[in-house]
Motif scaffolding. Structure first.
Motif, PDB file in Angstrom:
ATOM      1  N   ALA A  48       0.798  -1.232   0.000  1.00  0.00           N
ATOM      2  CA  ALA A  48       0.000   0.000   0.000  1.00  0.00           C
ATOM      3  C   ALA A  48       0.825   1.274   0.000  1.00  0.00           C
ATOM      4  CB  ALA A  48      -0.921  -0.008   1.222  1.00  0.00           C
ATOM      5  N   ASP A  49       2.132   1.173   0.134  1.00  0.00           N
ATOM      6  CA  ASP A  49       2.984   2.350   0.287  1.00  0.00           C
ATOM      7  C   ASP A  49       2.782   3.356  -0.852  1.00  0.00           C
ATOM      8  OD1 ASP A  49       5.010   3.957   1.397  1.00  0.00           O
ATOM      9  OD2 ASP A  49       6.494   3.095   0.036  1.00  0.00           O
ATOM     10  N   GLY A  50       2.365   4.575  -0.482  1.00  0.00           N
ATOM     11  CA  GLY A  50       2.219   5.663  -1.441  1.00  0.00           C
ATOM     12  C   GLY A  50       0.966   5.619  -2.286  1.00  0.00           C
ATOM     13  N   LEU A  51       0.075   4.650  -2.041  1.00  0.00           N
ATOM     14  CA  LEU A  51      -1.140   4.504  -2.843  1.00  0.00           C
ATOM     15  C   LEU A  51      -2.370   4.942  -2.053  1.00  0.00           C
ATOM     16  CD1 LEU A  51      -0.458   0.993  -4.436  1.00  0.00           C
ATOM     17  CD2 LEU A  51      -0.075   3.246  -5.471  1.00  0.00           C
ATOM     18  N   THR A  52      -3.415   5.303  -2.767  1.00  0.00           N
ATOM     19  CA  THR A  52      -4.696   5.626  -2.141  1.00  0.00           C
ATOM     20  C   THR A  52      -5.802   4.891  -2.878  1.00  0.00           C
ATOM     21  OG1 THR A  52      -4.992   7.573  -3.557  1.00  0.00           O
ATOM     22  CG2 THR A  52      -3.947   7.918  -1.411  1.00  0.00           C
ATOM     23  N   GLY A  53      -6.839   4.508  -2.126  1.00  0.00           N
ATOM     24  CA  GLY A  53      -7.972   3.811  -2.732  1.00  0.00           C
ATOM     25  C   GLY A  53      -8.249   2.498  -2.042  1.00  0.00           C
ATOM     26  N   SER A  54      -8.807   1.550  -2.780  1.00  0.00           N
ATOM     27  CA  SER A  54      -9.194   0.246  -2.235  1.00  0.00           C
ATOM     28  C   SER A  54      -8.121  -0.796  -2.502  1.00  0.00           C
ATOM     29  CB  SER A  54     -10.516  -0.210  -2.852  1.00  0.00           C
ATOM     30  OG  SER A  54     -11.557   0.676  -2.517  1.00  0.00           O
ATOM     31  N   ALA A  55      -8.035  -1.780  -1.614  1.00  0.00           N
ATOM     32  CA  ALA A  55      -7.058  -2.853  -1.731  1.00  0.00           C
ATOM     33  C   ALA A  55      -7.773  -4.199  -1.781  1.00  0.00           C
ATOM     34  CB  ALA A  55      -6.088  -2.826  -0.551  1.00  0.00           C
ATOM     35  N   LEU A 114     -11.610 -13.283 -11.046  1.00  0.00           N
ATOM     36  CA  LEU A 114     -12.027 -12.326 -10.025  1.00  0.00           C
ATOM     37  C   LEU A 114     -13.252 -11.537 -10.488  1.00  0.00           C
ATOM     38  CD1 LEU A 114      -8.494 -11.016  -8.975  1.00  0.00           C
ATOM     39  CD2 LEU A 114      -9.984 -12.526  -7.645  1.00  0.00           C
ATOM     40  N   PRO A 115     -14.257 -11.400  -9.607  1.00  0.00           N
ATOM     41  CA  PRO A 115     -15.509 -10.754  -9.997  1.00  0.00           C
ATOM     42  C   PRO A 115     -15.458  -9.229  -9.890  1.00  0.00           C
ATOM     43  CG  PRO A 115     -15.696 -11.548  -7.762  1.00  0.00           C
ATOM     44  CD  PRO A 115     -14.320 -11.963  -8.241  1.00  0.00           C
ATOM     45  N   PHE A 116     -14.421  -8.627 -10.462  1.00  0.00           N
ATOM     46  CA  PHE A 116     -14.238  -7.183 -10.388  1.00  0.00           C
ATOM     47  C   PHE A 116     -13.838  -6.653 -11.756  1.00  0.00           C
ATOM     48  CE2 PHE A 116     -12.650  -9.037  -6.344  1.00  0.00           C
ATOM     49  CZ  PHE A 116     -13.673  -8.599  -5.511  1.00  0.00           C
ATOM     50  N   PRO A 117     -14.194  -5.404 -12.061  1.00  0.00           N
ATOM     51  CA  PRO A 117     -13.789  -4.818 -13.344  1.00  0.00           C
ATOM     52  C   PRO A 117     -12.307  -4.482 -13.370  1.00  0.00           C
ATOM     53  CG  PRO A 117     -14.936  -3.197 -12.003  1.00  0.00           C
ATOM     54  CD  PRO A 117     -15.058  -4.501 -11.272  1.00  0.00           C
ATOM     55  N   ASP A 118     -11.791  -4.246 -14.551  1.00  0.00           N
ATOM     56  CA  ASP A 118     -10.398  -3.842 -14.718  1.00  0.00           C
ATOM     57  C   ASP A 118     -10.130  -2.562 -13.917  1.00  0.00           C
ATOM     58  OD1 ASP A 118     -10.488  -5.886 -16.517  1.00  0.00           O
ATOM     59  OD2 ASP A 118     -10.049  -4.660 -18.284  1.00  0.00           O
ATOM     60  N   GLY A 119      -8.979  -2.514 -13.255  1.00  0.00           N
ATOM     61  CA  GLY A 119      -8.556  -1.295 -12.582  1.00  0.00           C
ATOM     62  C   GLY A 119      -9.374  -0.900 -11.373  1.00  0.00           C
ATOM     63  N   ALA A 120     -10.035  -1.865 -10.735  1.00  0.00           N
ATOM     64  CA  ALA A 120     -10.925  -1.535  -9.614  1.00  0.00           C
ATOM     65  C   ALA A 120     -10.184  -1.214  -8.320  1.00  0.00           C
ATOM     66  CB  ALA A 120     -11.898  -2.695  -9.371  1.00  0.00           C
ATOM     67  N   PHE A 121      -8.919  -1.630  -8.201  1.00  0.00           N
ATOM     68  CA  PHE A 121      -8.196  -1.498  -6.935  1.00  0.00           C
ATOM     69  C   PHE A 121      -6.866  -0.758  -7.115  1.00  0.00           C
ATOM     70  CE2 PHE A 121     -10.902  -5.209  -6.543  1.00  0.00           C
ATOM     71  CZ  PHE A 121     -11.503  -5.012  -5.305  1.00  0.00           C
ATOM     72  N   PRO A 149      -3.711   1.205 -13.427  1.00  0.00           N
ATOM     73  CA  PRO A 149      -2.368   1.595 -13.873  1.00  0.00           C
ATOM     74  C   PRO A 149      -1.644   2.384 -12.785  1.00  0.00           C
ATOM     75  CG  PRO A 149      -3.936   1.912 -15.643  1.00  0.00           C
ATOM     76  CD  PRO A 149      -4.752   1.566 -14.424  1.00  0.00           C
ATOM     77  N   GLY A 150      -0.398   2.017 -12.541  1.00  0.00           N
ATOM     78  CA  GLY A 150       0.364   2.632 -11.467  1.00  0.00           C
ATOM     79  C   GLY A 150       0.175   1.947 -10.129  1.00  0.00           C
ATOM     80  N   ILE A 232       8.595 -11.922  -0.372  1.00  0.00           N
ATOM     81  CA  ILE A 232       7.582 -10.968  -0.822  1.00  0.00           C
ATOM     82  C   ILE A 232       7.972 -10.524  -2.221  1.00  0.00           C
ATOM     83  CG2 ILE A 232       6.437  -8.759  -0.415  1.00  0.00           C
ATOM     84  CD1 ILE A 232       7.211  -8.989   2.523  1.00  0.00           C
ATOM     85  N   HIS A 233       7.139 -10.805  -3.198  1.00  0.00           N
ATOM     86  CA  HIS A 233       7.355 -10.349  -4.569  1.00  0.00           C
ATOM     87  C   HIS A 233       6.462  -9.142  -4.852  1.00  0.00           C
ATOM     88  CE1 HIS A 233       9.357 -14.206  -5.068  1.00  0.00           C
ATOM     89  NE2 HIS A 233       9.770 -13.810  -6.261  1.00  0.00           N
ATOM     90  N   TYR A 234       6.944  -8.243  -5.692  1.00  0.00           N
ATOM     91  CA  TYR A 234       6.168  -7.044  -5.997  1.00  0.00           C
ATOM     92  C   TYR A 234       6.405  -6.590  -7.429  1.00  0.00           C
ATOM     93  CZ  TYR A 234      10.773  -5.255  -4.679  1.00  0.00           C
ATOM     94  OH  TYR A 234      12.124  -5.064  -4.568  1.00  0.00           O
ATOM     95  N   GLY A 235       5.403  -5.917  -7.960  1.00  0.00           N
ATOM     96  CA  GLY A 235       5.493  -5.345  -9.295  1.00  0.00           C
ATOM     97  C   GLY A 235       4.445  -4.270  -9.462  1.00  0.00           C
ATOM     98  N   THR A 236       4.677  -3.371 -10.415  1.00  0.00           N
ATOM     99  CA  THR A 236       3.771  -2.244 -10.660  1.00  0.00           C
ATOM    100  C   THR A 236       3.119  -2.383 -12.019  1.00  0.00           C
ATOM    101  OG1 THR A 236       5.203  -0.810  -9.336  1.00  0.00           O
ATOM    102  CG2 THR A 236       3.623   0.266 -10.806  1.00  0.00           C
ATOM    103  N   LYS A 237       1.829  -2.074 -12.100  1.00  0.00           N
ATOM    104  CA  LYS A 237       1.131  -2.114 -13.381  1.00  0.00           C
ATOM    105  C   LYS A 237       1.515  -0.875 -14.190  1.00  0.00           C
ATOM    106  CE  LYS A 237      -3.448  -2.880 -15.371  1.00  0.00           C
ATOM    107  NZ  LYS A 237      -4.852  -3.277 -15.061  1.00  0.00           N
ATOM    108  N   PRO A 238       1.897  -1.043 -15.456  1.00  0.00           N
ATOM    109  CA  PRO A 238       2.326   0.101 -16.283  1.00  0.00           C
ATOM    110  C   PRO A 238       1.230   1.170 -16.385  1.00  0.00           C
ATOM    111  CG  PRO A 238       2.860  -1.966 -17.361  1.00  0.00           C
ATOM    112  CD  PRO A 238       1.993  -2.320 -16.184  1.00  0.00           C
ATOM    113  N   LEU A 239       1.671   2.411 -16.532  1.00  0.00           N
ATOM    114  CA  LEU A 239       0.724   3.525 -16.620  1.00  0.00           C
ATOM    115  C   LEU A 239       0.019   3.571 -17.968  1.00  0.00           C
ATOM    116  CD1 LEU A 239       2.777   6.349 -14.872  1.00  0.00           C
ATOM    117  CD2 LEU A 239       0.690   5.258 -14.033  1.00  0.00           C
ATOM    118  N   GLY A 240       0.644   3.045 -18.989  1.00  0.00           N
ATOM    119  CA  GLY A 240      -0.014   3.115 -20.274  1.00  0.00           C
ATOM    120  C   GLY A 240       0.476   2.048 -21.226  1.00  0.00           C
TER     121      GLY A 240
END
Length: 240
Positions: A48-55, A114-121, A149-150, A232-240
């Motif tokens: 969650a570091d530096g992010l805002t919204g739902s997880a 997963l029963p969620f739309p793209d980019g929901a979290f 994205p991001g 712990i593995h981590y990665g970021t979704k590209p912005l575009g």
């Protein structure tokens, strides 16, 4: 049974975890000396570091990581999803003792669809569940799909250790002692024989990082904990 795949693996694992659900938390604490709580807090912070919204916490089990995510600054709400109703009931049962329990929700659902739309979290994570996925690339792809994205995808998982004295001692404990504890505490030695075997069949940490990159995530890396037995593995979704 740890080498099963596809529907056969999903059915086997679902039955196994349904059997041990009532003692799942106790066994996790006994096996790790309580360290799993700290590992989950670290994972929630990195996620969650530096992010805002739902997880989102995928294959949430009894919900510890979903609760940990909900307590992070910037996280407005967290959702835990699991295939097993037995686990969801236990996760819901922790709400009475949880601060800000209204910021956490749980539902039954499949990690592979997963029963969620793209980019929901803003972010998504999964703790100690990748080894049990019948289709690992699909599970990671779905997590990436529902993150904006991001946003960030992280996983907390047991990982095969490099050969050495430390690994030999760990294997002696994990393959010898843990099944005995499982038999005494849950009456189910088979379940806790599967657990160490599933690590033997799982990807090395660098190969799992490669899979993160393969599904399109960027800035991929990992951090080892627990004397090298957990990653712990981590990665970021590209912005575009």
């Amino acid at each position: 049974m740890a080498n099963l795949s596809g529907d056969a693996k999903q059915t086997y694992v679902a039955d196994l975890f349904a059997r041990i659900a009532g003692r799942y938390d106790l066994m996790n604490s006994l096996m790790t000396g309580g360290m799993h709580h700290g590992w989950k807090r670290v994972t929630a912070r990195l996620t969650a570091d530096g992010l805002t919204g739902s997880a989102l916490d995928v294959a949430t089990g009894t919900g510890d990581l979903a609760y940990a995510l909900s307590r992070r600054d910037g996280i407005e709400h967290s959702v835990g999803i699991d295939l097993l109703p037995e686990m969801i009931v236990l996760a819901q049962g922790k709400k009475a003792a949880a601060a800000d329990s209204d910021r956490v929700a749980f539902l039954v659902g499949d990690a592979l669809s997963l029963p969620f739309p793209d980019g929901a979290f803003a972010c998504a994570t999964a703790g100690f569940s990748l080894r049990n996925m019948p289709d690992l690339p699909q599970a990671i792809s779905e997590m990436a799909r529902v993150v904006r994205p991001g946003g960030r995808v992280t996983t907390l998982e047991l990982t095969p250790m490099a050969p050495g004295i430390k690994t030999s001692l760990f294997r002696l404990y994990f393959h010898g002692v843990v099944p005995l504890i499982g038999q005494l505490v849950t009456g189910d030695r088979t379940a806790y024989t599967y657990l160490p075997q599933s690590v033997d069949y799982f990807l090395q940490a660098d190969r799992l990082a490669g899979l993160f990159a393969q599904v399109g995530l960027e800035n991929v890396g990992y951090r080892k904990l627990g004397f090298g037995s957990v990653a712990i593995h981590y990665g970021t979704k590209p912005l575009g």
